[in-house]
Design a protein around this motif. Sequence first.
Motif, PDB file in Angstrom:
ATOM      1  N   VAL A 159       0.817  -1.213   0.000  1.00  0.00           N
ATOM      2  CA  VAL A 159       0.000   0.000   0.000  1.00  0.00           C
ATOM      3  C   VAL A 159       0.851   1.265   0.000  1.00  0.00           C
ATOM      4  N   ALA A 160       2.161   1.118  -0.066  1.00  0.00           N
ATOM      5  CA  ALA A 160       3.028   2.303  -0.104  1.00  0.00           C
ATOM      6  C   ALA A 160       2.936   2.971  -1.468  1.00  0.00           C
ATOM      7  N   PRO A 161       3.007   4.301  -1.521  1.00  0.00           N
ATOM      8  CA  PRO A 161       3.112   4.968  -2.824  1.00  0.00           C
ATOM      9  C   PRO A 161       4.360   4.485  -3.558  1.00  0.00           C
ATOM     10  N   PRO A 162       4.400   4.630  -4.881  1.00  0.00           N
ATOM     11  CA  PRO A 162       5.575   4.176  -5.637  1.00  0.00           C
ATOM     12  C   PRO A 162       6.872   4.827  -5.181  1.00  0.00           C
ATOM     13  N   PHE A 163       6.778   6.054  -4.645  1.00  0.00           N
ATOM     14  CA  PHE A 163       7.950   6.770  -4.152  1.00  0.00           C
ATOM     15  C   PHE A 163       7.688   7.196  -2.715  1.00  0.00           C
ATOM     16  N   ILE A 164       8.674   6.970  -1.842  1.00  0.00           N
ATOM     17  CA  ILE A 164       8.466   7.245  -0.425  1.00  0.00           C
ATOM     18  C   ILE A 164       9.822   7.464   0.252  1.00  0.00           C
ATOM     19  N   GLY A 165       9.849   8.361   1.224  1.00  0.00           N
ATOM     20  CA  GLY A 165      11.100   8.614   1.929  1.00  0.00           C
ATOM     21  C   GLY A 165      10.932   9.713   2.953  1.00  0.00           C
ATOM     22  N   ILE A 166      12.047  10.293   3.385  1.00  0.00           N
ATOM     23  CA  ILE A 166      12.002  11.319   4.421  1.00  0.00           C
ATOM     24  C   ILE A 166      12.713  12.590   3.978  1.00  0.00           C
ATOM     25  N   ARG A 167      12.284  13.694   4.596  1.00  0.00           N
ATOM     26  CA  ARG A 167      13.038  14.946   4.534  1.00  0.00           C
ATOM     27  C   ARG A 167      13.553  15.200   5.947  1.00  0.00           C
ATOM     28  N   PHE A 168      14.849  15.246   6.095  1.00  0.00           N
ATOM     29  CA  PHE A 168      15.471  15.480   7.393  1.00  0.00           C
ATOM     30  C   PHE A 168      15.901  16.942   7.474  1.00  0.00           C
ATOM     31  N   LYS A 169      16.424  17.334   8.604  1.00  0.00           N
ATOM     32  CA  LYS A 169      16.800  18.728   8.806  1.00  0.00           C
ATOM     33  C   LYS A 169      18.044  19.086   7.993  1.00  0.00           C
ATOM     34  N   CYS A 170      18.200  20.379   7.710  1.00  0.00           N
ATOM     35  CA  CYS A 170      19.221  20.823   6.773  1.00  0.00           C
ATOM     36  C   CYS A 170      20.617  20.759   7.382  1.00  0.00           C
ATOM     37  N   PHE A 171      21.619  20.979   6.522  1.00  0.00           N
ATOM     38  CA  PHE A 171      23.018  20.864   6.932  1.00  0.00           C
ATOM     39  C   PHE A 171      23.613  22.194   7.389  1.00  0.00           C
ATOM     40  N   GLU A 172      22.774  23.157   7.720  1.00  0.00           N
ATOM     41  CA  GLU A 172      23.287  24.356   8.370  1.00  0.00           C
ATOM     42  C   GLU A 172      23.693  23.994   9.797  1.00  0.00           C
ATOM     43  N   ALA A 173      24.610  24.771  10.361  1.00  0.00           N
ATOM     44  CA  ALA A 173      25.236  24.406  11.635  1.00  0.00           C
ATOM     45  C   ALA A 173      24.254  24.065  12.759  1.00  0.00           C
ATOM     46  N   PRO A 174      23.185  24.847  12.985  1.00  0.00           N
ATOM     47  CA  PRO A 174      22.320  24.557  14.130  1.00  0.00           C
ATOM     48  C   PRO A 174      21.584  23.218  14.051  1.00  0.00           C
ATOM     49  N   THR A 175      21.324  22.714  12.839  1.00  0.00           N
ATOM     50  CA  THR A 175      20.507  21.496  12.695  1.00  0.00           C
ATOM     51  C   THR A 175      21.254  20.337  12.043  1.00  0.00           C
ATOM     52  N   ARG A 176      22.516  20.557  11.669  1.00  0.00           N
ATOM     53  CA  ARG A 176      23.254  19.551  10.890  1.00  0.00           C
ATOM     54  C   ARG A 176      23.327  18.202  11.595  1.00  0.00           C
ATOM     55  N   ALA A 177      23.790  18.196  12.834  1.00  0.00           N
ATOM     56  CA  ALA A 177      23.969  16.929  13.553  1.00  0.00           C
ATOM     57  C   ALA A 177      22.640  16.214  13.736  1.00  0.00           C
ATOM     58  N   ARG A 178      21.583  16.989  14.013  1.00  0.00           N
ATOM     59  CA  ARG A 178      20.261  16.371  14.204  1.00  0.00           C
ATOM     60  C   ARG A 178      19.750  15.768  12.897  1.00  0.00           C
ATOM     61  N   GLY A 179      19.934  16.473  11.805  1.00  0.00           N
ATOM     62  CA  GLY A 179      19.478  15.948  10.526  1.00  0.00           C
ATOM     63  C   GLY A 179      20.203  14.674  10.145  1.00  0.00           C
ATOM     64  N   ILE A 180      21.518  14.650  10.329  1.00  0.00           N
ATOM     65  CA  ILE A 180      22.308  13.459   9.985  1.00  0.00           C
ATOM     66  C   ILE A 180      21.917  12.297  10.889  1.00  0.00           C
TER      67      ILE A 180
END
Length: 446
Positions: A159-180
């Motif tokens: 039942v998954a759409p043909p394309f599926i995934g995530i958007r994580f936080k950006c690689f700017e300094a404040p959010t880089r480690a959290r996104g990775i």
Amino acid sequence: MSMAASDVAGAPGTALPGAAVPRTALTADDLARVEARLADTDELLATVYPGDDGSRQPVHTVYVPADTFTPELPAAWGRAAEESVTADGGFEALAVRIGVDPALAARIAPRVREKLAREPIEDVRLDFEDGYGDRGDETEDADAVRAAEQVAAAVAAGVAPPFIGIRFKCFEAPTRARGIRTLDLFIGALVAQSGPAGLPDGLVLTLPKVTTVAQVEAMVDVVTALERAHGLPDGRLRFEVQVETPQLILGSGGTSPVAQLAVAAPGRISALHYGTYDYSASLQIAARYQSMEHPVADLAKEVMQLAVAGTGIRLSDGSTNILPLGDRTEEAWRLHARLVRRSLERGFYQGWDLHAHQLPTRYLATYAFFREGYPEASARLRNYLERTPGAVLDEPATARALADFVLRGVECGAVGEAEIVADIGIDRRALTLLAHPKLAATAAND
């Protein structure tokens, strides 16, 4: 008498007696110098400009907060979309109200209704960025693992759409480690659920708010490390780049960093997605006037289009945040349909949808676009294949464009496979090879 090298057949300016060998002036050394001079060009064209790979491109991407996704979400969105239209006069009436010819509206209405029941969402992104926010590390860690489990469950249940995934936080300094960290946890949990060979074919990862080429190069380092850690094939993890900052369009040195991405990460970037509101706000466009059709948006998207031409990197337009709800329903449907059509006419075959009630106008506008162009495209393709003289003499490049247009219509459901056999005389595979002739060459070499 012995023959000099210049007297041998094929040497410049000579021919054997009685042989009709064309006279040439260039020597093997001359040609070798050309080959040497163009070796780097050949390598660039092969690695950076390979052309489209012929795979399906979704017509939209739906973004939902990562913690809200379940395997039931696509079907729920489809039901909500249909109910919203049924309660307001039905699909045919809505199509006419957004500007579709009544005769065509009657033809596409059943197709759109069937689409919402069969495949309501083509591409979904579980969002850990703006749509999720900062909920603390413990909560996001748990949601990253849960998201992978839900994706795996949807894929396993079919039942998954043909394309599926995530958007994580950006690689700017404040959010880089959290996104990775979120990306790391998601991929690890997904591999644990599905195995290295069981990742979804349509897995998509989205890197937002990209400002520099270095951020994309860092993303390549991250996915390469993840592939190595989980025993995945090289190049398995590709990603989208969101174009949401003016610095990516025009860099500090006066160059266009977005044009350098394909060189910096050959084969890794699947698409560039325009971010309507972040980009507009960065240029101090007042909120009331932020739009996919603002002049600053058109300039950015034209640069994006030039930057990826021939690279195989796809393009996606952004979103409209005027939603079909309450008193603004009719206004929002008309606006959304018009913007979808506008994007299609400008060569952006994908866009963002933010609410279930945008699905009806996404598909009505898209189906109308392909159905309106199909009679001419199919007739010209048949004439081209049969070498039939006509008012339009199409060259191979135009035939490829016509075939690509029809193929996109087939892939989204606007055109039936039986139709192309009847109207053009070829099946879907032949149509794909006509649109992407390099696939035929690749298959012949395998």
